[in-house]
Motif scaffolding. Structure first.
Motif, PDB file in Angstrom:
ATOM      1  N   LEU A 144     -42.452 126.954 117.558  1.00 56.55           N
ATOM      2  CA  LEU A 144     -41.389 126.515 118.453  1.00 56.55           C
ATOM      3  C   LEU A 144     -41.934 126.086 119.810  1.00 56.55           C
ATOM      4  O   LEU A 144     -41.378 125.193 120.450  1.00 56.55           O
ATOM      5  N   GLN A 145     -43.006 126.705 120.257  1.00 58.28           N
ATOM      6  CA  GLN A 145     -43.624 126.276 121.515  1.00 58.28           C
ATOM      7  C   GLN A 145     -44.063 124.816 121.428  1.00 58.28           C
ATOM      8  O   GLN A 145     -43.867 124.033 122.364  1.00 58.28           O
ATOM      9  N   VAL A 146     -44.663 124.453 120.311  1.00 61.44           N
ATOM     10  CA  VAL A 146     -45.108 123.066 120.116  1.00 61.44           C
ATOM     11  C   VAL A 146     -43.903 122.133 120.051  1.00 61.44           C
ATOM     12  O   VAL A 146     -43.844 121.102 120.739  1.00 61.44           O
ATOM     13  N   LEU A 147     -42.919 122.487 119.245  1.00 62.67           N
ATOM     14  CA  LEU A 147     -41.760 121.625 119.045  1.00 62.67           C
ATOM     15  C   LEU A 147     -40.966 121.431 120.328  1.00 62.67           C
ATOM     16  O   LEU A 147     -40.634 120.295 120.705  1.00 62.67           O
ATOM     17  N   ILE A 148     -40.639 122.519 120.996  1.00 64.56           N
ATOM     18  CA  ILE A 148     -39.801 122.420 122.194  1.00 64.56           C
ATOM     19  C   ILE A 148     -40.508 121.646 123.291  1.00 64.56           C
ATOM     20  O   ILE A 148     -39.899 120.827 123.992  1.00 64.56           O
ATOM     21  N   THR A 149     -41.808 121.882 123.450  1.00 67.56           N
ATOM     22  CA  THR A 149     -42.566 121.148 124.463  1.00 67.56           C
ATOM     23  C   THR A 149     -42.443 119.644 124.248  1.00 67.56           C
ATOM     24  O   THR A 149     -42.172 118.880 125.190  1.00 67.56           O
ATOM     25  N   GLU A 150     -42.628 119.206 123.023  1.00 70.54           N
ATOM     26  CA  GLU A 150     -42.597 117.769 122.739  1.00 70.54           C
ATOM     27  C   GLU A 150     -41.179 117.212 122.806  1.00 70.54           C
ATOM     28  O   GLU A 150     -40.966 116.090 123.276  1.00 70.54           O
ATOM     29  N   ILE A 151     -40.201 117.964 122.338  1.00 69.84           N
ATOM     30  CA  ILE A 151     -38.815 117.492 122.383  1.00 69.84           C
ATOM     31  C   ILE A 151     -38.341 117.331 123.821  1.00 69.84           C
ATOM     32  O   ILE A 151     -37.600 116.403 124.149  1.00 69.84           O
ATOM     33  N   LEU A 152     -38.805 118.217 124.704  1.00 70.92           N
ATOM     34  CA  LEU A 152     -38.393 118.138 126.105  1.00 70.92           C
ATOM     35  C   LEU A 152     -38.949 116.900 126.803  1.00 70.92           C
ATOM     36  O   LEU A 152     -38.301 116.346 127.698  1.00 70.92           O
ATOM     37  N   VAL A 153     -40.139 116.461 126.406  1.00 73.18           N
ATOM     38  CA  VAL A 153     -40.784 115.346 127.127  1.00 73.18           C
ATOM     39  C   VAL A 153     -40.680 114.012 126.394  1.00 73.18           C
ATOM     40  O   VAL A 153     -40.976 112.976 126.985  1.00 73.18           O
ATOM     41  N   ARG A 154     -40.248 114.030 125.149  1.00 75.18           N
ATOM     42  CA  ARG A 154     -40.211 112.786 124.376  1.00 75.18           C
ATOM     43  C   ARG A 154     -38.785 112.433 123.987  1.00 75.18           C
ATOM     44  O   ARG A 154     -38.174 113.081 123.138  1.00 75.18           O
ATOM     45  N   SER A 155     -38.260 111.398 124.593  1.00 74.45           N
ATOM     46  CA  SER A 155     -36.888 110.982 124.310  1.00 74.45           C
ATOM     47  C   SER A 155     -36.741 110.448 122.890  1.00 74.45           C
ATOM     48  O   SER A 155     -35.663 110.556 122.287  1.00 74.45           O
ATOM     49  N   ASP A 156     -37.821 109.881 122.317  1.00 71.98           N
ATOM     50  CA  ASP A 156     -37.723 109.351 120.961  1.00 71.98           C
ATOM     51  C   ASP A 156     -37.463 110.465 119.954  1.00 71.98           C
ATOM     52  O   ASP A 156     -36.698 110.282 118.999  1.00 71.98           O
TER      53      ASP A 156
END
Length: 214
Positions: free
Chosen positions: A124-136
């Motif tokens: 979840l750390q990996v997923l949330i980090t990327e979801i927060l910064v990547r609008s795509d």
């Protein structure tokens, strides 16, 4: 997909079932996920990924020209299959239940999500980090998961409002308030290593007070 299956195992199941990815590249993706979860994307090298996967470093670059491309390949199954499957399971088995009180619903949902985070914190750390910064990623994920939550949550909210257990706001506003608050608080616990068992009562008290009928 069974609820008790953790997210990393679900990812590996998706990889195993895929006929479009060569076996060595499946090993590379699995190793990448493990290392990104263990030590972070920025701290992971392709040499470490190759070593964990048991392949030559050139094999990593054969299909994925950059580490960013590799990360995108790791995230794709989560966005298209893994996360929607887990959300659907959560919506049906946890959210859409015959709750008669607001306290009962919130306690069950918060307790379930804390247990889920405990079992999947690193991924979840990996997923949330990327979801927060990547609008795509957000644009891909939102239409896959939001309707599942709405379909199962709104009927529960209507029943609680009819029982004078819930503030009489539009369902979309209540859902936004609940989901946004839970994501924010639980993400904080994930990234700060805060004790989730301590975060739970605070989150529950905040939501229960904010959603109580006037």
């Amino acid at each position: 997909m069974a609820q008790e299956t953790n997210m990393q195992a679900a990812f590996e199941n998706v990889m195993a079932a895929s006929g479009n990815i060569p076996p060595k590249q499946k090993l590379v993706l699995a190793a990448s996920l493990e290392l990104f979860a263990e030590q972070g994307f920025a701290n992971t090298t392709t040499k470490e990924i190759a070593s964990r996967a048991g392949v030559a470093e050139g094999t990593v670059y054969k299909r994925y020209k950059t580490k960013d491309a590799l990360l995108a390949a790791v995230l794709a199954p989560y966005v298209t299959e893994v996360v929607p499957a887990f959300v659907q399971d959560f919506a049906k088995q946890v959210v859409n239940q015959p709750y008669m009180t607001l306290h009962e619903m919130l306690t069950t949902v918060v307790t379930d999500r804390i247990a889920f985070i405990k079992g999947n914190r690193a991924v979840l750390q990996v997923l949330i980090t990327e979801i927060l910064v990547r609008s795509d990623l957000r644009k891909q994920l939102t239409p896959r998961v939001l309707p599942l939550l709405q379909k199962n949550l709104y009927a529960v909210l209507d029943r609680l409002k009819a029982n004078a257990e819930l503030v009489d706001w539009p369902n979309d506003r209540i859902a936004q308030f609940m989901i946004g608050t839970m994501i924010t608080e639980l993400a904080r616990s994930i990234f700060t290593d805060e004790d989730l068992d301590q975060a739970g009562p605070v989150l529950l008290a905040f939501l229960e007070k904010g959603l109580a009928p006037k």
